[in-house]
Write a protein that holds these residues in place. Structure first.
Motif, PDB file in Angstrom:
ATOM      1  N   TYR A 186       6.770  64.434  74.879  1.00  0.00           N
ATOM      2  CA  TYR A 186       5.395  63.943  74.976  1.00  0.00           C
ATOM      3  C   TYR A 186       4.664  64.102  73.653  1.00  0.00           C
ATOM      4  O   TYR A 186       3.827  63.264  73.278  1.00  0.00           O
ATOM      5  CB  TYR A 186       4.652  64.700  76.081  1.00  0.00           C
ATOM      6  N   GLN A 187       5.026  65.146  72.936  1.00  0.00           N
ATOM      7  CA  GLN A 187       4.400  65.414  71.638  1.00  0.00           C
ATOM      8  C   GLN A 187       5.106  64.687  70.491  1.00  0.00           C
ATOM      9  O   GLN A 187       4.651  64.752  69.351  1.00  0.00           O
ATOM     10  CB  GLN A 187       4.392  66.922  71.372  1.00  0.00           C
ATOM     11  N   ARG A 188       6.227  64.026  70.775  1.00  0.00           N
ATOM     12  CA  ARG A 188       6.986  63.301  69.745  1.00  0.00           C
ATOM     13  C   ARG A 188       7.263  61.874  70.222  1.00  0.00           C
ATOM     14  O   ARG A 188       8.404  61.487  70.487  1.00  0.00           O
ATOM     15  CB  ARG A 188       8.308  64.031  69.454  1.00  0.00           C
ATOM     16  N   PRO A 189       6.236  61.068  70.325  1.00  0.00           N
ATOM     17  CA  PRO A 189       6.402  59.718  70.885  1.00  0.00           C
ATOM     18  C   PRO A 189       7.322  58.821  70.061  1.00  0.00           C
ATOM     19  O   PRO A 189       8.046  57.995  70.625  1.00  0.00           O
ATOM     20  CB  PRO A 189       4.978  59.167  70.928  1.00  0.00           C
ATOM     21  N   TYR A 190       7.297  58.964  68.736  1.00  0.00           N
ATOM     22  CA  TYR A 190       8.143  58.094  67.900  1.00  0.00           C
ATOM     23  C   TYR A 190       9.627  58.392  68.124  1.00  0.00           C
ATOM     24  O   TYR A 190      10.465  57.483  68.172  1.00  0.00           O
ATOM     25  CB  TYR A 190       7.779  58.252  66.423  1.00  0.00           C
ATOM     26  N   LEU A 191       9.947  59.669  68.252  1.00  0.00           N
ATOM     27  CA  LEU A 191      11.335  60.038  68.560  1.00  0.00           C
ATOM     28  C   LEU A 191      11.730  59.478  69.920  1.00  0.00           C
ATOM     29  O   LEU A 191      12.833  58.927  70.084  1.00  0.00           O
ATOM     30  CB  LEU A 191      11.482  61.562  68.549  1.00  0.00           C
ATOM     31  N   LEU A 192      10.848  59.602  70.898  1.00  0.00           N
ATOM     32  CA  LEU A 192      11.129  59.116  72.251  1.00  0.00           C
ATOM     33  C   LEU A 192      11.392  57.612  72.248  1.00  0.00           C
ATOM     34  O   LEU A 192      12.416  57.143  72.787  1.00  0.00           O
ATOM     35  CB  LEU A 192       9.946  59.442  73.166  1.00  0.00           C
ATOM     36  N   PHE A 193      10.484  56.841  71.630  1.00  0.00           N
ATOM     37  CA  PHE A 193      10.650  55.388  71.652  1.00  0.00           C
ATOM     38  C   PHE A 193      11.833  54.931  70.798  1.00  0.00           C
ATOM     39  O   PHE A 193      12.432  53.892  71.092  1.00  0.00           O
ATOM     40  CB  PHE A 193       9.361  54.703  71.206  1.00  0.00           C
ATOM     41  N   SER A 194      12.193  55.702  69.789  1.00  0.00           N
ATOM     42  CA  SER A 194      13.378  55.368  68.994  1.00  0.00           C
ATOM     43  C   SER A 194      14.637  55.530  69.831  1.00  0.00           C
ATOM     44  O   SER A 194      15.552  54.687  69.787  1.00  0.00           O
ATOM     45  CB  SER A 194      13.444  56.273  67.757  1.00  0.00           C
ATOM     46  N   ILE A 195      14.709  56.618  70.606  1.00  0.00           N
ATOM     47  CA  ILE A 195      15.880  56.849  71.467  1.00  0.00           C
ATOM     48  C   ILE A 195      15.982  55.761  72.531  1.00  0.00           C
ATOM     49  O   ILE A 195      17.052  55.183  72.761  1.00  0.00           O
ATOM     50  CB  ILE A 195      15.792  58.247  72.125  1.00  0.00           C
ATOM     51  N   ILE A 196      14.834  55.467  73.171  1.00  0.00           N
ATOM     52  CA  ILE A 196      14.836  54.427  74.212  1.00  0.00           C
ATOM     53  C   ILE A 196      15.219  53.073  73.624  1.00  0.00           C
ATOM     54  O   ILE A 196      16.031  52.330  74.192  1.00  0.00           O
ATOM     55  CB  ILE A 196      13.446  54.355  74.885  1.00  0.00           C
ATOM     56  N   GLY A 197      14.667  52.748  72.446  1.00  0.00           N
ATOM     57  CA  GLY A 197      14.986  51.469  71.804  1.00  0.00           C
ATOM     58  C   GLY A 197      16.447  51.356  71.420  1.00  0.00           C
ATOM     59  O   GLY A 197      17.060  50.292  71.579  1.00  0.00           O
ATOM     60  N   ALA A 198      17.015  52.454  70.940  1.00  0.00           N
ATOM     61  CA  ALA A 198      18.423  52.439  70.531  1.00  0.00           C
ATOM     62  C   ALA A 198      19.325  52.175  71.732  1.00  0.00           C
ATOM     63  O   ALA A 198      20.244  51.340  71.670  1.00  0.00           O
ATOM     64  CB  ALA A 198      18.784  53.768  69.862  1.00  0.00           C
ATOM     65  N   PHE A 199      19.069  52.889  72.824  1.00  0.00           N
ATOM     66  CA  PHE A 199      19.907  52.698  74.010  1.00  0.00           C
ATOM     67  C   PHE A 199      19.693  51.316  74.614  1.00  0.00           C
ATOM     68  O   PHE A 199      20.637  50.716  75.143  1.00  0.00           O
ATOM     69  CB  PHE A 199      19.602  53.785  75.042  1.00  0.00           C
ATOM     70  N   PHE A 200      18.474  50.807  74.526  1.00  0.00           N
ATOM     71  CA  PHE A 200      18.208  49.471  75.042  1.00  0.00           C
ATOM     72  C   PHE A 200      19.013  48.435  74.257  1.00  0.00           C
ATOM     73  O   PHE A 200      19.660  47.554  74.840  1.00  0.00           O
ATOM     74  CB  PHE A 200      16.716  49.163  74.948  1.00  0.00           C
ATOM     75  N   PHE A 201      18.999  48.547  72.938  1.00  0.00           N
ATOM     76  CA  PHE A 201      19.740  47.600  72.093  1.00  0.00           C
ATOM     77  C   PHE A 201      21.246  47.708  72.332  1.00  0.00           C
ATOM     78  O   PHE A 201      21.938  46.696  72.484  1.00  0.00           O
ATOM     79  CB  PHE A 201      19.424  47.869  70.619  1.00  0.00           C
ATOM     80  N   ILE A 202      21.757  48.948  72.368  1.00  0.00           N
ATOM     81  CA  ILE A 202      23.195  49.137  72.602  1.00  0.00           C
ATOM     82  C   ILE A 202      23.579  48.592  73.972  1.00  0.00           C
ATOM     83  O   ILE A 202      24.654  48.005  74.155  1.00  0.00           O
ATOM     84  CB  ILE A 202      23.570  50.629  72.481  1.00  0.00           C
ATOM     85  N   GLY A 203      22.677  48.772  74.960  1.00  0.00           N
ATOM     86  CA  GLY A 203      22.951  48.271  76.303  1.00  0.00           C
ATOM     87  C   GLY A 203      23.052  46.760  76.354  1.00  0.00           C
ATOM     88  O   GLY A 203      23.898  46.208  77.073  1.00  0.00           O
ATOM     89  N   VAL A 204      22.207  46.070  75.595  1.00  0.00           N
ATOM     90  CA  VAL A 204      22.269  44.602  75.541  1.00  0.00           C
ATOM     91  C   VAL A 204      23.609  44.154  74.948  1.00  0.00           C
ATOM     92  O   VAL A 204      24.261  43.234  75.460  1.00  0.00           O
ATOM     93  CB  VAL A 204      21.094  44.040  74.729  1.00  0.00           C
ATOM     94  N   VAL A 205      24.018  44.816  73.886  1.00  0.00           N
ATOM     95  CA  VAL A 205      25.309  44.499  73.270  1.00  0.00           C
ATOM     96  C   VAL A 205      26.442  44.807  74.246  1.00  0.00           C
ATOM     97  O   VAL A 205      27.413  44.043  74.373  1.00  0.00           O
ATOM     98  CB  VAL A 205      25.490  45.300  71.961  1.00  0.00           C
ATOM     99  N   ALA A 206      26.327  45.938  74.943  1.00  0.00           N
ATOM    100  CA  ALA A 206      27.371  46.351  75.881  1.00  0.00           C
ATOM    101  C   ALA A 206      27.556  45.337  77.000  1.00  0.00           C
ATOM    102  O   ALA A 206      28.682  45.067  77.434  1.00  0.00           O
ATOM    103  CB  ALA A 206      27.032  47.720  76.468  1.00  0.00           C
TER     104      ALA A 206
END
Length: 1021
Positions: free
Chosen positions: A6-26
């Motif tokens: 909650y205190q590190r939103p950029y880290l959170l959204f980076s992780i979510i974005g990375a998995f989202f992108f990898i999931g689309v490729v997958a």
């Protein structure tokens, strides 16, 4: 975890974005198949024994090989099929063995057994499994007016087309089938040979000795190094005809030579036309669609290179998998829509809808990413796991959002409401997630077939649940900052939906509270509670006792894949050509039907070919691909009846089985009903099998019955008169050496331009192989001059088996039966009852069909459920530090089986492995709701309320979320229960159980969990 992210939103959204992108490729890259590979490791030893009958092959080849293989560790079963000229020994191993280790051990055993085999036996080892099934079968035939023959097409297929496909690393293997195997034929005229003084045995040895290249060694001198070679191999049929047999006598003087094809014991029809088949296979673990893409790309290139050959797809897995995958994505879309509609109805909150709408694709693509990174594949089971998790996924997000909103409505500041609201529900969400995982976790290690089928489902569910938990306590709080930036006030539309809920489902809160007040009424409250509990237990017992025997059991329910299989057999004394002629009119009719897409028909057997054939020369396996069930009116079982009636009109048909693709749980199971007869004396088996066959005919639900072999093949027995033979200076061996009627390969030639190695085969001229009378006149060379064979031997006909099978070191014969939809337990019970009336001395009987796998699988699944409940109890005790509350939460689990049983009955599904998985999933959802009730019960009790008031308040507050979770999960399961995708028939009982169990279990949870919680409190009022 909540505060960290909650205190590190950029880290959170980076992780979510990375998995989202990898999931689309997958989603694009993941290998796509229909179901997970589930067949056990198999190794096949195929031995060619020229001239051997089935009986000789069984005794002299199969038996010694079986004895050596039987000593290998982790062997599940060793069996053999023996036909003229062939022994086929199959070794099936436990999953733990592994395919490579099994192949190595079989090779070592075969090395030991070789010393016991006949000198002319040629064994070869092959591995088999799910990858053996053809990905695509390409039918090759000459185009009209091309001038090509099937013999020439076969030569091209063997020499050019197969190597071109095998050069692609994506393709695992390619097999060529259909007869017309290229060979140089030598047809010997025995009278010419005798007149010119050529002994037939000497002729074979001479051709084998002279028509070959021989390395003689090397020379090493001061000036260089030289190899020394004799090149004797002939480069053409003409050169071979000029081969000298003795001074002044050439091979062409006593025989007719031709470059043609060997005598046909196999044949193939592709899409109604006689053809040569190219069977394209994947490697173990390979992707069906990737292999099909590669094969079809090469097919286009080869079709352009060979314009005189017609290329067509006669059989394929591709259509089924593409249809199933597309249907599953559509089912997933519908499940999401239904789930969101349920949320809107229950909450009347667009913010919750947005949160759930964003959470679902994030969980989906994150799950895809993890599966891809873990080396998994995409199939119906994976999609089903994601769909099943939908209700639980949105529940986590909505619980957090709802609690934040509750704090906002009490007047708290946004930041404080988010922090307090999230932290209050972290424990119940975590406990619910862990409890659900603990319940289903044992199924991942249940072993054998159930583990290999359902482990991917459990892994997908667990991954989705963990991702959902992560997003609920990290992403949803951050999202709430934006959703509630303007406050928590609802719009007019939202208030309308909330009013709709209050006027409908919300009114059920009153009756629940009334039931709880009834249970606390004085002075008979203990009796009232006992009556409520006893009533539920009676309904449970009555439901299970009456419904379960009615619906029966199956390993897996029947499935309409659109692929129909048929096994037919004509008399073993007919030829392959005659059998093909008789079937041709049926194929012409078939391809006039609007529902028929393609057909593949394989007669006989060919050495080294596992994906097609496996029959006697006059037996055929038909594979018919129909349009998918969404684009035809008739079910696959109705089409089977039509096909069965049409095939039954064929003249001379001895066996007729028509069944759906996947009719048995495993490909190694011969038939759904398979009664195996075993004896040390094979001659007892055919008569006993006829008695069993007759006893099985009245069994309801069977569409066909057959025996795996019979004593019905006409054999010419040569009974040599030893005394008379000795008077002529002959022995039985010397007489046998002069009978070259076993299609003997005498040499191999590889010098023909651009062609693979060609066998040179020795035959008697046709005039001497047409009848028993012509054989009697065959001249036999003796020291006193040639005499007819009838002079030294008696020739007479007798019946012998065309095929002999062995299993468990004994001779075996199977009586098999196929069914449409009747549960296998009902059919097997009837079969066992029929067998009790038979007296079969010296015969061992066993049930080897689906019932054997069912019994093993159900025992494993029941143990997994019991272990899951035990682990759940320990987990709840550890989280809540209360054995009492943990037992209360678990008490309601068996009560949900009332709805599960009625769900299977109403959906007309048998109890099966998917339904038992549904029970585990049901328990996971029910326990999650029970946890929410207990958690809030404890919270209100801690605030100073009495146990009874705390129970009432927990129902008031948690009624909506508990009901919403249940109905959202049910809504998500509707596409599975209604089988909105091809292949979902296999898994729909899972949803049927969960839907019925959730409807009843949720209602009972809201009564019994709070009632038992307050009633068992001691020292509190």
């Amino acid at each position: 975890m909540f505060r960290f992210f909650y205190q590190r939103p950029y880290l959170l959204f980076s992780i979510i974005g990375a998995f989202f992108f990898i999931g689309v490729v997958a989603l694009v890259k993941l290998p796509k198949n229909l179901f997970p590979d589930a067949n056990r490791p198999q190794v096949v030893v195929i031995t060619q024994v020229p001239g051997a009958t089935a009986q000789v092959a069984a005794n002299s080849v199969s038996k010694p090989i079986e004895e050596e293989i039987a000593r290998i560790s982790l062997l599940r079963e060793v069996s053999s099929v023996n036909v003229a000229n062939f022994s086929i020994v199959k070794a099936e191993f436990e999953y733990a063995k592994g395919l490579e280790a099994a192949a190595v051990d079989v090779a070592n055993s075969l090395a030991i057994a070789r010393a016991k085999l006949p000198k002319n036996a040629s064994p070869a080892i092959y591995t088999a499994g799910d990858f053996t099934l053809p990905v695509d079968v390409i039918a090759l035939r000459p185009k009209e007016g091309s001038g090509l023959s099937l013999t020439e097409v076969r030569k091209i297929a063997d020499s050019f087309l197969k190597p071109a496909l095998l050069a692609d690393p994506v393709i695992g293997n390619v097999e060529v089938f259909g007869g017309y195997g290229s060979a140089i034929e030598i047809h010997v005229d025995p009278f010419k040979a005798k007149r010119l003084g050529v002994d037939l045995a000497l002729l074979a040895r001479t051709v084998g000795a002279l028509d070959r290249d021989l390395p003689l060694g090397f020379l090493k001198g001061e000036k260089g190094f030289y190899t020394l070679t004799y090149y004797g191999e002939k480069k053409s049929v003409e050169a071979l005809a000029a081969l000298p047999l003795k001074p002044g006598v050439k091979l062409g003087d006593v025989a007719t030579l031709s470059w043609s094809h060997k005598a046909r014991t196999s044949g193939y029809f592709g899409n109604g036309h006689e053809a040569i088949a190219l069977s394209v296979q994947r490697a173990p673990g390979g992707s069906v669609l990737a292999v099909s893409d590669a094969a079809r790309a090469h097919m286009k290139e080869l079709a352009a290179r060979y314009p005189a050959i017609d290329f067509s797809i006669a059989d394929t897995q591709r259509n089924l998998i593409e249809t199933a995958n597309a249907n599953m994505l559509e089912a997933l879309r519908d499940a999401i829509v239904f789930t969101l509609l349920v949320i809107l109805l229950f909450l009347g909150n667009f913010r919750a809808l947005i949160a759930a709408g964003l959470s679902i694709p994030m969980v989906f693509f994150a799950t895809m990413a993890i599966i891809w990174l873990g080396g998994g594949e995409l199939n119906i089971v994976i999609y089903t796991g994601i769909i099943l998790a939908l209700g639980m996924l949105v529940d986590d997000a909505v619980v957090v959002l709802e609690n934040i909103e509750r704090h906002l409505e009490s007047g708290e500041a946004l930041q404080n409401a988010i922090e307090r609201g999230t932290e209050e529900v972290v424990r119940p969400i975590f406990a619910g997630t862990v409890a659900t995982i603990v319940v289903i976790f044992p199924l991942m290690f249940v072993g054998d077939y159930p583990q290999h089928i359902f482990r991917p489902l459990m892994e997908t569910l667990i991954v989705a649940l963990l991702v959902s938990y992560f997003l609920a306590i990290t992403f949803i709080p951050r999202l709430s900052l934006w959703l509630y930036r303007n406050g928590a006030e609802k719009s007019a539309v939202e208030r309308w939906f909330e009013g709709l809920y209050e006027k409908s489902i919300g009114r059920l809160v009153g009756p629940y509270l009334s039931i709880l007040r009834f249970s606390d009424g004085s002075p008979l409250k203990p009796l009232r509670r006992m009556a409520l509990i006893a009533g539920a237990m009676v309904v449970l017992v009555v439901s299970l006792k009456n419904i379960m025997p009615t619906i029966g059991k199956d390993v897996m329910p029947p499935m309409d894949t659109g692929i129909i299989k048929a096994q037919i057999a004509f008399s073993a004394n007919e030829t392959t050509d005659e059998a093909q002629r008789r079937l041709a009119p049926f194929l012409a009719w078939l391809h006039e039907q609007p529902w028929a897409v393609s057909s593949s028909v394989a007669f006989g057997t060919e050495p080294g070919v596992l994906s097609l054939g496996g029959n006697l020369p006059t037996e055929a396996t038909l594979t018919i691909n129909a349009v998918d069930r969404f684009h035809r009116k008739a079910t696959i079982w109705e089409l089977e009846d039509i096909i069965r009636d049409r095939l039954a009109k064929l003249r001379g048909l001895k066996r007729l089985d028509v069944f759906d693709f996947g009719a048995t749980a495993l490909s190694t199971i011969k038939a759904p009903l398979d009664t195996r007869l075993r004896s040390a004396d094979w001659q007892r088996l055919p008569e006993a099998a006829e008695s069993v066959l007759k006893a099985f005919r009245p069994i309801a639900g069977l569409t066909s019955l057959h025996t795996s072999w019979d004593n019905d093949f006409t054999e010419i027995e040569v009974r040599i008169d030893t005394e008379r033979a000795l008077r002529y200076g002959l022995t039985p061996e010397s007489i046998a050496a002069q009978l070259p009627i076993q299609e003997r390969v005498v040499t191999l030639t590889s010098g023909l331009d651009s062609m693979n190695t060609q066998p040179v085969r020795l035959y008697l001229a046709a005039d001497y192989t047409r009848s028993i009378e012509s054989l009697r006149l065959l001249p036999i060379d003796t020291p006193r001059g040639p005499v007819p064979l009838a002079e030294v031997a008696e020739l007479r006909t007798r019946f012998t088996p065309a095929r002999i099978e062995r299993d468990g070191m004994l001779y075996s014969l199977d009586v098999g039966g196929y069914r449409a939809k009747r549960p296998i337990t009902h059919i097997t019970d009837d079969a066992e009852a029929a067998l009790q009336k038979l007296d079969l001395p010296g015969i061992l009987l066993s049930q080897e069909g689906d019932i054997a796998q069912l019994n093993d699988s159900f025992q494993r699944m029941i143990k997994a459920i019991a272990l899951g409940i035990a682990l759940l109890l320990l987990t709840l005790v550890a989280i809540y530090r209360s054995v009492r509350l943990s037992l209360i939460m678990i008490f309601v689990l068996p009560l949900s089986m009332i709805g599960a049983a009625w769900g299977m009955l109403l959906f007309n599904k048998p109890s099966c492995m998917p339904s038992m998985v549904g029970v585990l999933l049901l328990f996971g959802i029910i326990i999650k709701n029970a946890i929410l009730l207990i958690d809030f019960y404890q919270e209100y009790e801690a605030e100073g309320q009495s146990p009874f008031e705390a129970a009432l308040q927990s129902v008031r507050v948690r009624f909506r979320p508990v009901m919403m979770t249940a109905f959202a999960t049910i809504a998500g399961m509707i596409p599975i229960a209604l089988e909105w995708a091809v292949g979902l028939e296999r898994l729909s009982p899972l949803a049927d159980v969960a839907i019925g169990g959730l409807l009843v279990g949720t209602l009972l949870t809201l009564v019994y969990v709070p009632m038992l919680a307050y009633a068992t409190e001691r020292g509190k009022k």
